[in-house]
Design a protein around this motif. Structure first.
Motif, PDB file in Angstrom:
ATOM      1  N   ALA A 187       0.825  -1.205   0.000  1.00 46.94           N
ATOM      2  CA  ALA A 187       0.000   0.000   0.000  1.00 46.94           C
ATOM      3  C   ALA A 187       0.862   1.258   0.000  1.00 46.94           C
ATOM      4  O   ALA A 187       0.562   2.227  -0.716  1.00 46.94           O
ATOM      5  N   ASP A 188       1.924   1.262   0.791  1.00 46.07           N
ATOM      6  CA  ASP A 188       2.811   2.436   0.813  1.00 46.07           C
ATOM      7  C   ASP A 188       3.495   2.624  -0.539  1.00 46.07           C
ATOM      8  O   ASP A 188       3.683   3.760  -1.005  1.00 46.07           O
ATOM      9  N   THR A 189       3.883   1.523  -1.180  1.00 45.60           N
ATOM     10  CA  THR A 189       4.488   1.623  -2.507  1.00 45.60           C
ATOM     11  C   THR A 189       3.491   2.169  -3.519  1.00 45.60           C
ATOM     12  O   THR A 189       3.846   2.987  -4.384  1.00 45.60           O
ATOM     13  N   PHE A 190       2.239   1.739  -3.408  1.00 42.48           N
ATOM     14  CA  PHE A 190       1.192   2.252  -4.297  1.00 42.48           C
ATOM     15  C   PHE A 190       0.981   3.745  -4.071  1.00 42.48           C
ATOM     16  O   PHE A 190       0.800   4.503  -5.033  1.00 42.48           O
ATOM     17  N   ASP A 191       1.010   4.188  -2.811  1.00 39.65           N
ATOM     18  CA  ASP A 191       0.884   5.620  -2.518  1.00 39.65           C
ATOM     19  C   ASP A 191       2.040   6.402  -3.126  1.00 39.65           C
ATOM     20  O   ASP A 191       1.847   7.497  -3.676  1.00 39.65           O
ATOM     21  N   ALA A 192       3.251   5.850  -2.997  1.00 33.75           N
ATOM     22  CA  ALA A 192       4.410   6.530  -3.588  1.00 33.75           C
ATOM     23  C   ALA A 192       4.284   6.602  -5.106  1.00 33.75           C
ATOM     24  O   ALA A 192       4.632   7.613  -5.726  1.00 33.75           O
ATOM     25  N   MET A 193       3.764   5.528  -5.722  1.00 36.74           N
ATOM     26  CA  MET A 193       3.559   5.538  -7.175  1.00 36.74           C
ATOM     27  C   MET A 193       2.527   6.592  -7.566  1.00 36.74           C
ATOM     28  O   MET A 193       2.688   7.295  -8.577  1.00 36.74           O
ATOM     29  N   LEU A 194       1.463   6.722  -6.766  1.00 40.40           N
ATOM     30  CA  LEU A 194       0.462   7.754  -7.048  1.00 40.40           C
ATOM     31  C   LEU A 194       1.079   9.141  -6.959  1.00 40.40           C
ATOM     32  O   LEU A 194       0.734  10.037  -7.746  1.00 40.40           O
ATOM     33  N   GLY A 195       1.982   9.336  -6.002  1.00 42.16           N
ATOM     34  CA  GLY A 195       2.660  10.633  -5.906  1.00 42.16           C
ATOM     35  C   GLY A 195       3.465  10.943  -7.148  1.00 42.16           C
ATOM     36  O   GLY A 195       3.443  12.068  -7.657  1.00 42.16           O
ATOM     37  N   ARG A 196       4.185   9.927  -7.643  1.00 36.70           N
ATOM     38  CA  ARG A 196       4.965  10.140  -8.864  1.00 36.70           C
ATOM     39  C   ARG A 196       4.061  10.387 -10.062  1.00 36.70           C
ATOM     40  O   ARG A 196       4.352  11.240 -10.914  1.00 36.70           O
ATOM     41  N   MET A 197       2.954   9.647 -10.132  1.00 36.85           N
ATOM     42  CA  MET A 197       2.016   9.857 -11.238  1.00 36.85           C
ATOM     43  C   MET A 197       1.410  11.251 -11.180  1.00 36.85           C
ATOM     44  O   MET A 197       1.260  11.914 -12.218  1.00 36.85           O
ATOM     45  N   GLU A 198       1.047  11.693  -9.984  1.00 35.60           N
ATOM     46  CA  GLU A 198       0.483  13.036  -9.847  1.00 35.60           C
ATOM     47  C   GLU A 198       1.485  14.085 -10.310  1.00 35.60           C
ATOM     48  O   GLU A 198       1.128  15.053 -10.994  1.00 35.60           O
ATOM     49  N   HIS A 199       2.749  13.891  -9.932  1.00 37.27           N
ATOM     50  CA  HIS A 199       3.776  14.845 -10.336  1.00 37.27           C
ATOM     51  C   HIS A 199       3.945  14.837 -11.862  1.00 37.27           C
ATOM     52  O   HIS A 199       4.054  15.906 -12.490  1.00 37.27           O
ATOM     53  N   LEU A 200       3.946  13.638 -12.467  1.00 36.60           N
ATOM     54  CA  LEU A 200       4.122  13.555 -13.916  1.00 36.60           C
ATOM     55  C   LEU A 200       2.937  14.165 -14.660  1.00 36.60           C
ATOM     56  O   LEU A 200       3.116  14.861 -15.664  1.00 36.60           O
ATOM     57  N   VAL A 201       1.714  13.895 -14.182  1.00 40.50           N
ATOM     58  CA  VAL A 201       0.533  14.456 -14.839  1.00 40.50           C
ATOM     59  C   VAL A 201       0.535  15.976 -14.716  1.00 40.50           C
ATOM     60  O   VAL A 201       0.226  16.692 -15.681  1.00 40.50           O
ATOM     61  N   SER A 202       0.893  16.472 -13.528  1.00 44.21           N
ATOM     62  CA  SER A 202       0.961  17.928 -13.354  1.00 44.21           C
ATOM     63  C   SER A 202       2.016  18.535 -14.266  1.00 44.21           C
ATOM     64  O   SER A 202       1.790  19.588 -14.876  1.00 44.21           O
ATOM     65  N   ALA A 203       3.175  17.864 -14.371  1.00 44.20           N
ATOM     66  CA  ALA A 203       4.217  18.369 -15.254  1.00 44.20           C
ATOM     67  C   ALA A 203       3.767  18.349 -16.708  1.00 44.20           C
ATOM     68  O   ALA A 203       4.060  19.277 -17.476  1.00 44.20           O
ATOM     69  N   GLN A 204       3.040  17.297 -17.097  1.00 40.45           N
ATOM     70  CA  GLN A 204       2.550  17.221 -18.471  1.00 40.45           C
ATOM     71  C   GLN A 204       1.545  18.337 -18.757  1.00 40.45           C
ATOM     72  O   GLN A 204       1.579  18.949 -19.835  1.00 40.45           O
ATOM     73  N   ARG A 205       0.678  18.602 -17.801  1.00 39.01           N
ATOM     74  CA  ARG A 205      -0.295  19.679 -17.999  1.00 39.01           C
ATOM     75  C   ARG A 205       0.402  21.030 -18.086  1.00 39.01           C
ATOM     76  O   ARG A 205       0.038  21.871 -18.928  1.00 39.01           O
ATOM     77  N   ARG A 206       1.379  21.243 -17.212  1.00 40.11           N
ATOM     78  CA  ARG A 206       2.116  22.506 -17.280  1.00 40.11           C
ATOM     79  C   ARG A 206       2.844  22.626 -18.611  1.00 40.11           C
ATOM     80  O   ARG A 206       2.880  23.706 -19.218  1.00 40.11           O
ATOM     81  N   PHE A 207       3.416  21.514 -19.068  1.00 42.52           N
ATOM     82  CA  PHE A 207       4.142  21.547 -20.336  1.00 42.52           C
ATOM     83  C   PHE A 207       3.201  21.894 -21.484  1.00 42.52           C
ATOM     84  O   PHE A 207       3.528  22.738 -22.340  1.00 42.52           O
TER      85      PHE A 207
END
Length: 418
Positions: A171-191
């Motif tokens: 579960a903690d690994t899944f949470d960390a993956m969600l954090g990375r995904m959120e960061h990537l999606v935000s970066a993609q939107r900003r880009f």
């Protein structure tokens, strides 16, 4: 859920596994008790019967026997004497009675054991079902969270409240993956937003120049100025598009067969000679450094580092270019003082230290992000650190993996970008 579908669930499989193991253990225990009790049961029953009824015990020569049931006194069998018919009859009766009691006890023991095993089977299946549900509860929470996720709610987390273990770690690994995904999606939107803004601005300038500047009957001098302005805007747009394409190519990685030995020291010297910085002091320490990579991409990496160091320098400032035999390329400059918290943002596309002014030679803010993408494509590490006051500026250190035979690759130190 239908019965066939239920049987295909992990909970049903775990229930069947746990239930089978518990039933196997219970059946083994019943069989063991039955065998052990049965082995000594006849001797125990026979001993009890003979103790209660001494007359039914077969005499041994030389032993005094009390018939008990007869008014006759006890007698002693002489050596070689055989038991009387009455004594043999009593012995046979004792045998028959012991066998009957033993069989009845064994039958009763077997019936009670099987009944207990049946009750135990029901309880074990229910217990296995409950235990499997408890064990798989975190998996259900993870599944439900993953089912709810979309691009709009990537901020949600499982935050599993459970003792340490494999499922808690999952579960903690899944949470960390969600954090990375959120960061990537935000970066993609900003880009996407920044790219649209950067491309829209020159188009708006071109449209305004054409509609306003060329309205009516402009003079030849005005037409020449508008023409020059449109060409400048077109050049800027072309440079932006080329930078976006280069960034995309760098992020895709290296194509097979496109790599070979590249001398970074010679590449840096050639870039400095082709476009020498004016009004700036250049300090170069170019030790031999050969890496394996795409020569064209590495040329863009060196060129962008030098362009960034020149563009964001101060009048009379300094640029330091270094290569070392342990696989490191470093470019440093003097310039405005940058806060440590602002340094990581400079490696993101379209991110600048200050807001864009849309002036000539300003750049689109893609230089360092292209450098980072090319470094990743070559398996190199890059980090940035602001220079201390009063010099200011940044230093970039890119550490490349060395080909075999050129020494071990050390861990990448903190890099400074300038």
């Amino acid at each position: 859920m239908s019965a066939p579908g239920l049987l295909r669930t992990e909970r049903a499989r775990l229930t069947a596994l746990y239930g089978s193991l518990l039933l196997l253990a219970g059946g083994g225990l019943v069989a063991l008790v039955y065998v052990l009790v049965g082995q000594g049961l006849y001797a125990s029953v026979s001993g009890v019967v003979r103790t209660v009824s001494p007359a039914y015990r077969l005499p041994v020569p030389g032993e005094t026997v009390d018939v008990g049931r007869s008014p006759e006194p006890a007698r002693t069998m002489a050596p070689g004497e055989t038991p009387t018919p009455e004594e043999l009859k009593g012995y046979a009766f004792t045998q028959d009675l012991s066998d009957a009691v033993t069989d009845a006890t064994r039958h009763r023991l077997l019936m009670y054991s099987l009944l207990a095993l049946a009750v135990f089977a029901v309880l074990s299946i229910w217990l296995a079902w409950w235990m499997a549900g408890r064990v798989l509860r975190p998996v259900g929470v993870i599944t439900e969270t993953a089912r709810r996720l979309s691009g709009e709610n990537l901020h949600q987390r499982i935050s599993l409240d459970a003792p340490p273990g494999e499922l808690k770690e999952l579960a903690d690994t899944f949470d960390a993956m969600l954090g990375r995904m959120e960061h990537l999606v935000s970066a993609q939107r900003r880009f996407a937003a920044n790219a649209a803004h950067e491309l829209r601005t020159p188009l708006a300038v071109q449209r305004a120049a054409a509609e306003i500047g060329l309205a009516g009957e402009p003079s030849p001098q005005k037409v020449a100025r508008i023409r020059e302005r449109l060409i400048g805007v077109a050049d800027s747009s072309e440079h932006l598009v080329e930078s976006l394409l280069l960034l995309a190519v760098s992020q895709e990685g290296l194509e097979p067969g496109s790599t070979g030995p590249v001398d970074l020291a010679a590449l840096a010297a050639a870039e400095l000679a082709a476009d020498p910085p004016h009004a700036l002091t250049v300090v170069r320490t170019l030790a031999p450094l050969t890496v394996t990579g795409d020569r064209a991409l590495l040329g863009h990496l060196v060129r962008n580092l030098l362009t960034n160091a020149v563009r964001h320098n101060r009048a009379g400032g300094r640029i330091v270019v270094e290569t070392s035999s342990d696989g490191e390329l470093a470019v440093s400059n003097t310039g405005p003082v940058i806060g440590p918290a602002d340094v990581p943002r400079l490696l993101e596309p379209f991110r600048r230290r200050a807001e864009r002014q849309h002036t000539a030679g300003e750049g689109a803010g893609l230089g360092l992000s292209i450098v980072a993408a090319i470094a990743r494509a070559h398996g190199a590490s890059l980090a940035a650190e602001a220079n201390a006051e009063p010099e200011g500026g940044l230093t970039v250190r890119v550490r490349f993996p060395l080909p075999d035979g050129q020494g071990a690759v050390r861990g990448a130190p903190g890099s400074k970008i300038g």
